[in-house]
Design a protein around this motif. Structure first.
Motif, PDB file in Angstrom:
ATOM      1  N   ILE A  67      43.143  66.398  43.722  1.00 12.26           N
ATOM      2  CA  ILE A  67      43.030  65.308  42.741  1.00 12.26           C
ATOM      3  C   ILE A  67      41.580  64.854  42.677  1.00 12.26           C
ATOM      4  CG2 ILE A  67      43.789  62.977  42.143  1.00 12.26           C
ATOM      5  CD1 ILE A  67      46.370  63.527  43.640  1.00 12.26           C
ATOM      6  N   PRO A  68      40.964  64.810  41.506  1.00 17.41           N
ATOM      7  CA  PRO A  68      39.552  64.422  41.396  1.00 17.41           C
ATOM      8  C   PRO A  68      39.324  62.978  41.829  1.00 17.41           C
ATOM      9  CG  PRO A  68      40.553  64.631  39.227  1.00 17.41           C
ATOM     10  CD  PRO A  68      41.549  65.168  40.196  1.00 17.41           C
ATOM     11  N   ALA A  69      38.065  62.658  42.176  1.00 16.75           N
ATOM     12  CA  ALA A  69      37.727  61.339  42.722  1.00 16.75           C
ATOM     13  C   ALA A  69      38.072  60.217  41.765  1.00 16.75           C
ATOM     14  CB  ALA A  69      36.245  61.300  43.079  1.00 16.75           C
ATOM     15  N   TRP A  70      37.758  60.400  40.461  1.00 20.23           N
ATOM     16  CA  TRP A  70      38.017  59.315  39.507  1.00 20.23           C
ATOM     17  C   TRP A  70      39.510  59.047  39.394  1.00 20.23           C
ATOM     18  CZ3 TRP A  70      41.141  59.826  35.287  1.00 20.23           C
ATOM     19  CH2 TRP A  70      41.450  61.133  34.868  1.00 20.23           C
ATOM     20  N   LYS A  71      40.336  60.076  39.480  1.00 23.15           N
ATOM     21  CA  LYS A  71      41.781  59.880  39.376  1.00 23.15           C
ATOM     22  C   LYS A  71      42.338  59.251  40.649  1.00 23.15           C
ATOM     23  CE  LYS A  71      45.860  62.109  37.472  1.00 23.15           C
ATOM     24  NZ  LYS A  71      46.428  63.352  36.907  1.00 23.15           N
ATOM     25  N   ARG A  72      41.747  59.593  41.806  1.00 23.21           N
ATOM     26  CA  ARG A  72      42.158  58.948  43.055  1.00 23.21           C
ATOM     27  C   ARG A  72      41.870  57.452  42.995  1.00 23.21           C
ATOM     28  NH1 ARG A  72      39.509  63.425  45.589  1.00 23.21           N
ATOM     29  NH2 ARG A  72      37.843  62.050  46.336  1.00 23.21           N
ATOM     30  N   PHE A  73      40.711  57.118  42.430  1.00 25.46           N
ATOM     31  CA  PHE A  73      40.361  55.696  42.302  1.00 25.46           C
ATOM     32  C   PHE A  73      41.322  54.988  41.352  1.00 25.46           C
ATOM     33  CE2 PHE A  73      38.198  52.512  39.658  1.00 25.46           C
ATOM     34  CZ  PHE A  73      37.917  51.554  40.614  1.00 25.46           C
ATOM     35  N   TRP A  74      41.595  55.606  40.196  1.00 24.37           N
ATOM     36  CA  TRP A  74      42.411  54.954  39.164  1.00 24.37           C
ATOM     37  C   TRP A  74      43.886  54.870  39.542  1.00 24.37           C
ATOM     38  CZ3 TRP A  74      40.848  52.076  35.289  1.00 24.37           C
ATOM     39  CH2 TRP A  74      41.762  51.744  34.284  1.00 24.37           C
ATOM     40  N   SER A  75      44.389  55.924  40.231  1.00 25.61           N
ATOM     41  CA  SER A  75      45.828  56.001  40.503  1.00 25.61           C
ATOM     42  C   SER A  75      46.217  55.531  41.894  1.00 25.61           C
ATOM     43  CB  SER A  75      46.316  57.446  40.315  1.00 25.61           C
ATOM     44  OG  SER A  75      46.034  57.907  39.010  1.00 25.61           O
ATOM     45  N   ILE A  76      45.244  55.491  42.821  1.00 25.66           N
ATOM     46  CA  ILE A  76      45.579  55.104  44.196  1.00 25.66           C
ATOM     47  C   ILE A  76      44.838  53.830  44.611  1.00 25.66           C
ATOM     48  CG2 ILE A  76      45.548  55.824  46.609  1.00 25.66           C
ATOM     49  CD1 ILE A  76      45.705  58.712  45.663  1.00 25.66           C
ATOM     50  N   THR A  77      43.504  53.902  44.562  1.00 25.14           N
ATOM     51  CA  THR A  77      42.708  52.782  45.074  1.00 25.14           C
ATOM     52  C   THR A  77      42.952  51.502  44.292  1.00 25.14           C
ATOM     53  OG1 THR A  77      40.990  54.360  45.723  1.00 25.14           O
ATOM     54  CG2 THR A  77      40.396  52.029  45.672  1.00 25.14           C
ATOM     55  N   LEU A  78      42.814  51.578  42.976  1.00 28.84           N
ATOM     56  CA  LEU A  78      42.918  50.370  42.158  1.00 28.84           C
ATOM     57  C   LEU A  78      44.299  49.728  42.231  1.00 28.84           C
ATOM     58  CD1 LEU A  78      40.834  48.851  40.551  1.00 28.84           C
ATOM     59  CD2 LEU A  78      41.606  50.025  38.489  1.00 28.84           C
ATOM     60  N   PRO A  79      45.408  50.483  42.091  1.00 28.40           N
ATOM     61  CA  PRO A  79      46.728  49.839  42.215  1.00 28.40           C
ATOM     62  C   PRO A  79      46.948  49.186  43.578  1.00 28.40           C
ATOM     63  CG  PRO A  79      46.953  51.984  41.175  1.00 28.40           C
ATOM     64  CD  PRO A  79      45.535  51.891  41.670  1.00 28.40           C
ATOM     65  N   MET A  80      46.482  49.829  44.650  1.00 31.03           N
ATOM     66  CA  MET A  80      46.690  49.261  45.976  1.00 31.03           C
ATOM     67  C   MET A  80      45.765  48.086  46.262  1.00 31.03           C
ATOM     68  SD  MET A  80      47.437  52.673  48.292  1.00 31.03           S
ATOM     69  CE  MET A  80      48.303  51.727  49.554  1.00 31.03           C
ATOM     70  N   LEU A  81      44.699  47.989  45.474  1.00 27.73           N
ATOM     71  CA  LEU A  81      43.773  46.869  45.643  1.00 27.73           C
ATOM     72  C   LEU A  81      44.127  45.664  44.777  1.00 27.73           C
ATOM     73  CD1 LEU A  81      40.121  48.264  45.890  1.00 27.73           C
ATOM     74  CD2 LEU A  81      41.358  46.944  47.589  1.00 27.73           C
ATOM     75  N   ARG A  82      45.081  45.825  43.888  1.00 28.20           N
ATOM     76  CA  ARG A  82      45.384  44.737  42.960  1.00 28.20           C
ATOM     77  C   ARG A  82      45.717  43.412  43.643  1.00 28.20           C
ATOM     78  NH1 ARG A  82      49.246  47.047  38.254  1.00 28.20           N
ATOM     79  NH2 ARG A  82      50.234  47.951  40.083  1.00 28.20           N
ATOM     80  N   PRO A  83      46.499  43.392  44.737  1.00 24.11           N
ATOM     81  CA  PRO A  83      46.734  42.094  45.395  1.00 24.11           C
ATOM     82  C   PRO A  83      45.455  41.444  45.911  1.00 24.11           C
ATOM     83  CG  PRO A  83      48.350  43.719  46.111  1.00 24.11           C
ATOM     84  CD  PRO A  83      47.312  44.461  45.324  1.00 24.11           C
ATOM     85  N   ALA A  84      44.584  42.235  46.541  1.00 22.97           N
ATOM     86  CA  ALA A  84      43.329  41.677  47.065  1.00 22.97           C
ATOM     87  C   ALA A  84      42.434  41.196  45.931  1.00 22.97           C
ATOM     88  CB  ALA A  84      42.605  42.724  47.916  1.00 22.97           C
ATOM     89  N   ILE A  85      42.333  41.995  44.871  1.00 21.94           N
ATOM     90  CA  ILE A  85      41.513  41.595  43.725  1.00 21.94           C
ATOM     91  C   ILE A  85      42.096  40.344  43.072  1.00 21.94           C
ATOM     92  CG2 ILE A  85      40.713  42.278  41.431  1.00 21.94           C
ATOM     93  CD1 ILE A  85      40.593  45.152  42.438  1.00 21.94           C
ATOM     94  N   GLY A  86      43.418  40.282  42.979  1.00 21.88           N
ATOM     95  CA  GLY A  86      44.062  39.113  42.372  1.00 21.88           C
ATOM     96  C   GLY A  86      43.771  37.842  43.139  1.00 21.88           C
ATOM     97  N   VAL A  87      43.850  37.900  44.455  1.00 19.76           N
ATOM     98  CA  VAL A  87      43.555  36.718  45.274  1.00 19.76           C
ATOM     99  C   VAL A  87      42.085  36.327  45.141  1.00 19.76           C
ATOM    100  CG1 VAL A  87      43.421  35.867  47.647  1.00 19.76           C
ATOM    101  CG2 VAL A  87      45.423  37.155  46.904  1.00 19.76           C
ATOM    102  N   ALA A  88      41.195  37.323  45.155  1.00 19.28           N
ATOM    103  CA  ALA A  88      39.766  37.040  45.020  1.00 19.28           C
ATOM    104  C   ALA A  88      39.466  36.385  43.673  1.00 19.28           C
ATOM    105  CB  ALA A  88      38.964  38.337  45.172  1.00 19.28           C
ATOM    106  N   VAL A  89      40.053  36.916  42.608  1.00 17.55           N
ATOM    107  CA  VAL A  89      39.841  36.348  41.275  1.00 17.55           C
ATOM    108  C   VAL A  89      40.398  34.929  41.203  1.00 17.55           C
ATOM    109  CG1 VAL A  89      40.499  36.544  38.848  1.00 17.55           C
ATOM    110  CG2 VAL A  89      39.708  38.568  40.095  1.00 17.55           C
TER     111      VAL A  89
END
Length: 296
Positions: free
Chosen positions: A200-222
């Motif tokens: 899986i290419p890096a950009w897709k790993r970021f979009w499909s794995i990293t970003l969804p799993m980071l949504r709670p942390a990003i939501g709290v920070a925002v």
């Protein structure tokens, strides 16, 4: 026996909570209640004991004041732009610091420096650096041939909001970095390793794995940053005092309360600020809960 232990634990929990509850009532609930009460009066700060009840007149006066809506617009513009930039930069820097790069520990320590500086000190520092006569920023721009003369950054009505946003981004991005980096470190490295093995290419790993799993942390920070930005006072006030181009709702409330000595109207404006922040907090928390429910 278990029920007895549960009751004992319940009593112990309340005993531990009582001091915290008392402090909150003393430093938060009581001043808020007094502010709410005075917002229905025509009291003045020089003699707060002499007043009469005027109902909702103060609230109406605030919302019919043109300056109030200018402050609301400035506050929303500042909040949206600064938090958006800080979130993007915070995510990018957190991803960089989470990777195996030389000097990562030193970079993590250095990124905290702007956040550790008191707001007033940082604001005055940038005010001197941006001075049109002797500021180092204008010296650099002149040396590079980008400007012919010094720019009055903090005196220009078209530039002052950009300056306030820039200084806030410089100071507060480290806060976003810390929260997002903490969320990144909770993600198991095995997930990325498996995805990389699968090709899986890096950009897709970021979009499909990293970003969804980071949504709670990003939501709290925002959430934290939005609430803080909506109440912003010190940065804009130190940099431009009551300049209408960067006047926020907190500065408006302060001016009515302190400069004009209008305890009743100032309290009403403060109550409007509280309601605005509370409304935005409820909306963001609702969105986060909905996102968590749908994600589950």
């Amino acid at each position: 026996m278990s029920a007895k232990l549960a009751r004992r634990d319940h009593r112990a929990a309340w005993l531990f909570l009582l001091p915290v509850t008392a402090v909150i009532l003393l430093v938060a609930v009581w001043p808020l209640a007094r502010t709410f009460y005075f917002s229905f009066t025509n009291a003045y700060l020089d003699d707060p004991s002499a007043y009469s009840i005027v109902g909702f007149d103060n609230f109406i006066e605030v919302v019919t004041d043109h300056s109030w809506w200018i402050a609301v617009k400035n506050t929303l513009v500042f909040t949206v732009i600064s938090v958006a930039i800080e979130t993007v930069l915070g995510l990018a820097i957190a991803l960089l610091l989470n990777s195996a790069i030389p000097g990562r520990g030193l970079a993590r320590a250095a990124i905290l420096v702007p956040w550790a500086i008191p707001v007033v000190v940082a604001t005055k520092m940038w005010e001197w650096m941006l001075n049109d006569q002797f500021g180092v920023i204008n010296k650099i721009l002149s040396g590079l041939g980008l400007v012919d003369h010094g720019i009055a950054w903090t005196a220009s009505s078209s530039l002052i909001m950009g300056v306030v946003i820039f200084v806030d981004v410089w100071m507060t991005t480290p806060f976003m970095v810390l929260l997002i980096l903490a969320g990144l470190q909770l993600i198991s490295p095995e997930i990325f390793e498996a995805a990389e093995v699968d090709g899986i290419p890096a950009w897709k790993r970021f979009w499909s794995i990293t970003l969804p799993m980071l949504r709670p942390a990003i939501g709290v920070a925002v959430l934290f940053r939005v609430l803080d930005a909506l109440r912003m006072f010190d940065l804009a006030y130190v940099l431009a005092a009551s300049n209408e181009n960067v006047m926020t709702v907190s500065i408006y409330a302060r001016d009515r309360l302190i400069s004009f000595q209008e305890l009743g109207v100032g309290s009403a404006a403060s109550t409007w600020v509280f309601l605005l922040v509370a409304l935005v907090a409820i909306i963001i928390i609702g969105v986060l809960r909905l996102d968590r429910a749908t994600g589950a």
